[in-house]
Design an enzyme around this catalytic site. Structure first.
Site, PDB file in Angstrom:
ATOM      1  N   TRP A  14       0.825  -1.213   0.000  1.00  0.00           N
ATOM      2  CA  TRP A  14       0.000   0.000   0.000  1.00  0.00           C
ATOM      3  C   TRP A  14       0.861   1.266   0.000  1.00  0.00           C
ATOM      4  CZ3 TRP A  14      -3.859   1.605  -2.146  1.00  0.00           C
ATOM      5  CH2 TRP A  14      -4.796   2.512  -1.637  1.00  0.00           C
ATOM      6  N   SER A 141      -9.951  -0.103  -0.852  1.00  0.00           N
ATOM      7  CA  SER A 141      -8.848   0.100  -1.804  1.00  0.00           C
ATOM      8  C   SER A 141      -7.811  -1.011  -1.675  1.00  0.00           C
ATOM      9  CB  SER A 141      -8.183   1.451  -1.540  1.00  0.00           C
ATOM     10  OG  SER A 141      -7.941   1.633  -0.157  1.00  0.00           O
ATOM     11  N   LYS A 194     -13.038  -3.225  10.479  1.00  0.00           N
ATOM     12  CA  LYS A 194     -13.471  -4.062   9.354  1.00  0.00           C
ATOM     13  C   LYS A 194     -12.523  -5.245   9.164  1.00  0.00           C
ATOM     14  CE  LYS A 194     -10.142  -2.432   6.479  1.00  0.00           C
ATOM     15  NZ  LYS A 194      -9.183  -3.166   5.641  1.00  0.00           N
ATOM     16  N   ASN A 259      -6.294 -10.177   5.556  1.00  0.00           N
ATOM     17  CA  ASN A 259      -7.145 -10.584   6.671  1.00  0.00           C
ATOM     18  C   ASN A 259      -8.098 -11.700   6.250  1.00  0.00           C
ATOM     19  OD1 ASN A 259      -6.584  -8.458   8.925  1.00  0.00           O
ATOM     20  ND2 ASN A 259      -6.733  -7.275   7.046  1.00  0.00           N
TER      21      ASN A 259
END
Length: 335
Positions: A14, A141, A194, A259
């Protein structure tokens, strides 16, 4: 658009891709990594093969493993490293800088021992006379899609309207759209929590359950995230937006998500420790689950899915049994 000098701290997938986006937008971008070999690879080959396969990064990126050099290069700092390393890095930055800097972070998690949000950590560790502001960049994203210029929308959140508009300005282009939000706490909590539900989604698929089960888990997971966020002053509408339901859907439904992958391996029968090792990168949800479980216990917040995932990753119960226990709870009103 005005061009800025920006340093990105963290050359994982990222961090590298956000640096690439900023470079494509014409900014002078410096990317910092502690790994000298990684810096050399990106500088000379414009690749980052450990994190991004078959990807060519912008040749305009200037990469260094020298922290002093990275700090001197810019007035805007973007932190994209695992949550567990944020405090130490920010403390080190504070010791070295002499003037005010704008801090942006795109990391998603809560600090383990303190349970604090990343913006809070930054504000604690950077002296007031060196801190322009803190902005969080968050939303649905995947780095693997952004680098391909797939259409992506995210949120820039800050309590200061000018700061969040500036971050919107430096990132916006034809494939990367940025909205602004004043709810800093809500955006950070949505991005962190999340990952817990994404772990659960992966476990659900790994166990062999279908779309019905995953839709239920994500929907009820959103209810837990919202319930938790409201206890800490977040706005309910934030969790209906990009950094809430948007990020939850993309992370809970995609094999790009580390995850989700970690949860899937657990559902397939691996131990939690084996699953984390197989993913090969930091699984933020693994640590966030523990932090949120502890907060929920202390504050008496009803979070049955989080509790179940905590029991799974701490080897207190098998995944199959945890899922059945959730289904057999006493009936309740949905709202």
């Amino acid at each position: 658009m005005k061009k800025y000098k920006i340093t990105v701290f963290g050359a994982g997938s990222w961090g590298s891709v956000l640096a690439h986006v900023l470079a494509e937008n014409g900014h002078e971008v410096h990317l910092w990594t502690r790994n000298a070999d990684q810096a050399d690879e990106i500088n000379h080959q414009h690749t980052n093969k450990k994190y991004l396969t078959d990807v060519q990064l912008s040749a305009d990126l200037k990469v260094t493993n020298d922290l002093d050099q990275a700090l001197e290069a810019s007035d805007i700092y973007l932190l994209v490293i695992p949550t567990m390393g944020i405090r130490d890095l920010v403390r080190e930055i504070n010791e070295k800088i002499k003037s005010k800097k704008l801090f942006i972070h795109a990391s998603k998690g809560l600090e383990q021992k303190s349970h604090k949000r990343i913006s809070t950590i930054i504000k604690e560790e950077i002296d007031a006379d060196k801190l322009e502001d803190v902005v969080v960049l968050s939303g649905p994203s995947h780095a693997e899609e952004v680098i391909k210029r797939d259409l992506t929308t995210v949120t820039a959140a800050s309590e200061n309207v000018e700061s969040r508009k500036l971050v919107q300005e430096i990132f916006m282009n034809s494939y990367f759209r940025v909205y602004t939000n004043s709810d800093l706490a809500g955006v950070e909590l949505g991005g962190a929590l999340k990952n817990i539900i994404a772990l659960g989604s992966g476990i659900t698929v790994g166990l062999g359950y279908g779309d019905n089960a995953r839709a239920a888990l994500i929907t009820r997971g959103l209810a837990e995230i919202t319930r938790f966020g409201l206890c800490f002053g977040a706005q309910e509408s934030t969790f209906m937006g990009l950094s809430g339901v948007g990020d939850l859907v993309v992370t809970g439904m995609s094999t790009h998500s580390r995850n989700f992958k970690c949860g899937y391996y657990i559902g397939q029968g691996m131990t939690p420790e084996e699953a984390v090792e197989k993913v090969g990168m930091v699984v933020e949800g693994f640590y966030t689950t523990k932090a949120v479980y502890e907060i929920a216990q202390e504050k008496n917040i009803d979070m049955p899915i989080t509790n179940a995932i905590y029991q799974i990753i701490t080897n207190q119960v098998e995944a199959k049994n945890a899922s059945l226990d959730l289904m057999k709870r006493e009936g309740k009103e949905e709202a």
